[in-house]
Write a protein that holds these residues in place. Sequence first.
Motif, PDB file in Angstrom:
ATOM      1  N   GLU A 208      84.180  73.460   2.931  1.00  0.00           N
ATOM      2  CA  GLU A 208      85.276  72.953   3.610  1.00  0.00           C
ATOM      3  C   GLU A 208      85.165  71.529   4.043  1.00  0.00           C
ATOM      4  N   SER A 209      83.891  71.196   4.397  1.00  0.00           N
ATOM      5  CA  SER A 209      83.762  69.757   4.552  1.00  0.00           C
ATOM      6  C   SER A 209      83.026  68.816   3.618  1.00  0.00           C
ATOM      7  N   ARG A 210      83.255  69.494   2.293  1.00  0.00           N
ATOM      8  CA  ARG A 210      82.540  68.633   1.196  1.00  0.00           C
ATOM      9  C   ARG A 210      83.616  67.967   0.688  1.00  0.00           C
ATOM     10  N   PRO A 211      83.153  66.512   0.523  1.00  0.00           N
ATOM     11  CA  PRO A 211      84.270  65.637  -0.027  1.00  0.00           C
ATOM     12  C   PRO A 211      84.394  65.773  -1.872  1.00  0.00           C
ATOM     13  N   HIS A 212      85.607  65.616  -2.124  1.00  0.00           N
ATOM     14  CA  HIS A 212      85.944  65.475  -3.494  1.00  0.00           C
ATOM     15  C   HIS A 212      85.653  64.293  -4.316  1.00  0.00           C
ATOM     16  N   ASP A 213      85.637  64.110  -5.767  1.00  0.00           N
ATOM     17  CA  ASP A 213      85.425  63.214  -6.379  1.00  0.00           C
ATOM     18  C   ASP A 213      86.570  61.991  -6.101  1.00  0.00           C
ATOM     19  N   TYR A 214      86.214  60.969  -5.451  1.00  0.00           N
ATOM     20  CA  TYR A 214      87.128  59.743  -4.936  1.00  0.00           C
ATOM     21  C   TYR A 214      87.166  58.527  -5.755  1.00  0.00           C
ATOM     22  N   ILE A 215      85.849  58.321  -6.349  1.00  0.00           N
ATOM     23  CA  ILE A 215      85.940  57.123  -6.727  1.00  0.00           C
ATOM     24  C   ILE A 215      86.823  56.645  -7.830  1.00  0.00           C
ATOM     25  N   GLY A 216      87.589  57.652  -8.570  1.00  0.00           N
ATOM     26  CA  GLY A 216      88.505  57.150  -9.286  1.00  0.00           C
ATOM     27  C   GLY A 216      89.891  56.734  -8.492  1.00  0.00           C
ATOM     28  N   SER A 217      90.141  57.218  -7.444  1.00  0.00           N
ATOM     29  CA  SER A 217      91.136  56.787  -6.476  1.00  0.00           C
ATOM     30  C   SER A 217      91.024  55.593  -5.840  1.00  0.00           C
ATOM     31  N   GLN A 218      89.638  55.082  -5.861  1.00  0.00           N
ATOM     32  CA  GLN A 218      89.510  53.799  -4.985  1.00  0.00           C
ATOM     33  C   GLN A 218      89.505  52.484  -5.978  1.00  0.00           C
ATOM     34  N   PRO A 219      90.534  51.826  -6.015  1.00  0.00           N
ATOM     35  CA  PRO A 219      90.309  50.618  -6.961  1.00  0.00           C
ATOM     36  C   PRO A 219      89.771  49.565  -6.693  1.00  0.00           C
ATOM     37  N   GLU A 220      88.941  49.599  -5.579  1.00  0.00           N
ATOM     38  CA  GLU A 220      88.144  48.142  -5.246  1.00  0.00           C
ATOM     39  C   GLU A 220      86.650  48.659  -5.125  1.00  0.00           C
ATOM     40  N   ILE A 221      86.461  50.169  -5.226  1.00  0.00           N
ATOM     41  CA  ILE A 221      85.171  50.336  -4.753  1.00  0.00           C
ATOM     42  C   ILE A 221      84.555  51.394  -6.129  1.00  0.00           C
ATOM     43  N   ASN A 222      83.395  51.052  -6.310  1.00  0.00           N
ATOM     44  CA  ASN A 222      82.521  51.978  -7.470  1.00  0.00           C
ATOM     45  C   ASN A 222      81.450  52.336  -7.028  1.00  0.00           C
ATOM     46  N   GLU A 223      80.699  53.217  -7.812  1.00  0.00           N
ATOM     47  CA  GLU A 223      79.534  53.852  -7.525  1.00  0.00           C
ATOM     48  C   GLU A 223      78.477  53.192  -7.079  1.00  0.00           C
ATOM     49  N   ARG A 224      78.190  51.906  -7.619  1.00  0.00           N
ATOM     50  CA  ARG A 224      77.249  50.923  -7.480  1.00  0.00           C
ATOM     51  C   ARG A 224      77.220  50.314  -6.051  1.00  0.00           C
ATOM     52  N   MET A 225      78.610  49.935  -5.424  1.00  0.00           N
ATOM     53  CA  MET A 225      78.801  49.555  -4.116  1.00  0.00           C
ATOM     54  C   MET A 225      78.652  50.644  -3.015  1.00  0.00           C
ATOM     55  N   ARG A 226      78.992  51.789  -3.462  1.00  0.00           N
ATOM     56  CA  ARG A 226      78.346  52.948  -2.568  1.00  0.00           C
ATOM     57  C   ARG A 226      76.904  53.111  -2.304  1.00  0.00           C
ATOM     58  N   ALA A 227      76.201  52.864  -3.550  1.00  0.00           N
ATOM     59  CA  ALA A 227      74.858  53.184  -3.418  1.00  0.00           C
ATOM     60  C   ALA A 227      74.199  51.741  -2.593  1.00  0.00           C
ATOM     61  N   ILE A 228      74.757  50.715  -2.734  1.00  0.00           N
ATOM     62  CA  ILE A 228      74.269  49.465  -1.763  1.00  0.00           C
ATOM     63  C   ILE A 228      74.587  49.738  -0.351  1.00  0.00           C
ATOM     64  N   LEU A 229      75.628  50.364  -0.038  1.00  0.00           N
ATOM     65  CA  LEU A 229      75.812  50.490   1.240  1.00  0.00           C
ATOM     66  C   LEU A 229      75.190  51.596   1.921  1.00  0.00           C
ATOM     67  N   VAL A 230      74.814  52.777   1.191  1.00  0.00           N
ATOM     68  CA  VAL A 230      74.009  53.747   1.819  1.00  0.00           C
ATOM     69  C   VAL A 230      72.462  53.226   1.824  1.00  0.00           C
ATOM     70  N   ASP A 231      72.045  52.505   0.881  1.00  0.00           N
ATOM     71  CA  ASP A 231      70.656  51.896   0.931  1.00  0.00           C
ATOM     72  C   ASP A 231      70.416  51.072   1.962  1.00  0.00           C
ATOM     73  N   TRP A 232      71.561  50.313   2.417  1.00  0.00           N
ATOM     74  CA  TRP A 232      71.200  49.351   3.554  1.00  0.00           C
ATOM     75  C   TRP A 232      71.634  50.147   4.949  1.00  0.00           C
ATOM     76  N   LEU A 233      72.622  51.100   4.961  1.00  0.00           N
ATOM     77  CA  LEU A 233      72.254  51.973   6.113  1.00  0.00           C
ATOM     78  C   LEU A 233      70.900  52.947   6.307  1.00  0.00           C
ATOM     79  N   ILE A 234      70.353  53.127   5.457  1.00  0.00           N
ATOM     80  CA  ILE A 234      69.152  53.817   5.427  1.00  0.00           C
ATOM     81  C   ILE A 234      68.016  52.733   6.153  1.00  0.00           C
ATOM     82  N   ASP A 235      68.190  51.555   5.872  1.00  0.00           N
ATOM     83  CA  ASP A 235      67.212  50.583   6.461  1.00  0.00           C
ATOM     84  C   ASP A 235      67.876  50.281   7.805  1.00  0.00           C
TER      85      ASP A 235
END
Length: 459
Positions: A208-235
């Motif tokens: 119920e709280s699981r996000p679906h595939d959304y990269i295709g609906s984000q025109p300015e965000i890709n998987e690489r950007m998301r990975a950079i954000l998560v890497d920074w947040l872990i730091d």
Amino acid sequence: MASRIVQQQQARGEAVVGGGKQQKKNGVADGRNRKALGDIGNLANVRGVVDAKPNRPITRSFGAQLLANAQAAAAADNSKRQACANVAGPPAVANEGVAVAKRAAPKPVSKKVIVKPKPSEKVTDIDASPDKKEVLKDKKKEGDANPKKKSQHTLTSVLTARSKAACGITNKPKEQIIDIDASDVDNELAAVEYIDDIYKFYKLVENESRPHDYIGSQPEINERMRAILVDWLIDVHTKFELSLETLYLTINIIDRFLAVKTVPRRELQLVGISAMLMASKYEEIWPPEVNDFVCLSDRAYTHEHILTMEKTILNKLEWTLTVPTPLVFLVRFIKASVPDQEVNVVVLDNMAHFLSELGMMNYATLMYCPSMVAASAVLAARCTLNKAPFWNETLKLHTGYSQEQLMDCARLLVGFHSTLENGKLRVVYRKYSDPQKGAVAVLPPAKFLLPEGSASQHS
């Protein structure tokens, strides 16, 4: 005397030679009386003697004499056998035949009478029946209805099962399952009475709280950007020394928000900061302040920007923050993986968390539900540490997954591990290269799980 007795027994109710009419009447009367007494059963103790001398009239004095004798039964048996063997002459042979016939004739009749049909029942002759199979089937059903036969069958089954178990013929997977909560019975915080129901509920609501595939609906965000954000947040999470629950909830909030809201590239970091602020308020006792996040972003965002984005995220998520993240399942699955004490608990725990965070940083794992990601992290950790068997009945019970179901996700995590050392996003690698975390990141990955690794191994 023997011949006269036999003639009396043979001509029951008829005149005896030289006896007269009075003997006939007495004979009939005596025969009827003896039959009635025999039915009542009050002369059961003297029947053995009567059979030895079948035509001797039983008078009251003779009956009293037999009853008074304590050894009458044994003596009657011996006299019966001697009388049958020592009788001589044609009349004796005839008498013996009559006596034997009289003794033998009732026996088969009595056996048949045991299974007398009731007056309402219909007696079916099997030989005369047009369909013998139906009659035999009815007989079989009647036999199954007999409780005595049923109990014998049950006892036989129990004895057979015990014999097979003693010989090791049967497989007993239930006995291989270890009670992982046995050591926490006295721990009130472990909630042993409710833990199984809690995780059943988590498995029901995780989608119920699981996000679906959304990269295709984000025109300015890709998987690489998301990975950079998560890497920074872990730091950032490591510098603030926040709990793991805060980190996993932060990533869950980001993915769920990006799945329902289009975000420009310049606001992606703002979404991450606001999500971590919300997760810290939800999980931490002393969460970081808003000004701390302003400083971390090098003042790219103001205090008002962070609070406004926080409000926007909460409205889009309908204030739903209580969700089962992969960490919820990971803690339980790690506990189910180390009850045998053959694996260093600290090493396996850190390896599983390391692989789980790698999966959380990469967008490809979003296609798997949280419980499967956690179970795959445990499987990949056991494979990396070469802990055989890689999967057992205890893990299968508590995770709800077999090894085959987890192989695809486990290969994905091992693939992330194999490419992490030479990659640019090295925060997770540095975090788990620390000796305090067992330096699990520097251990060689389980490349035999990968298709190319298995091919090279076989070649």
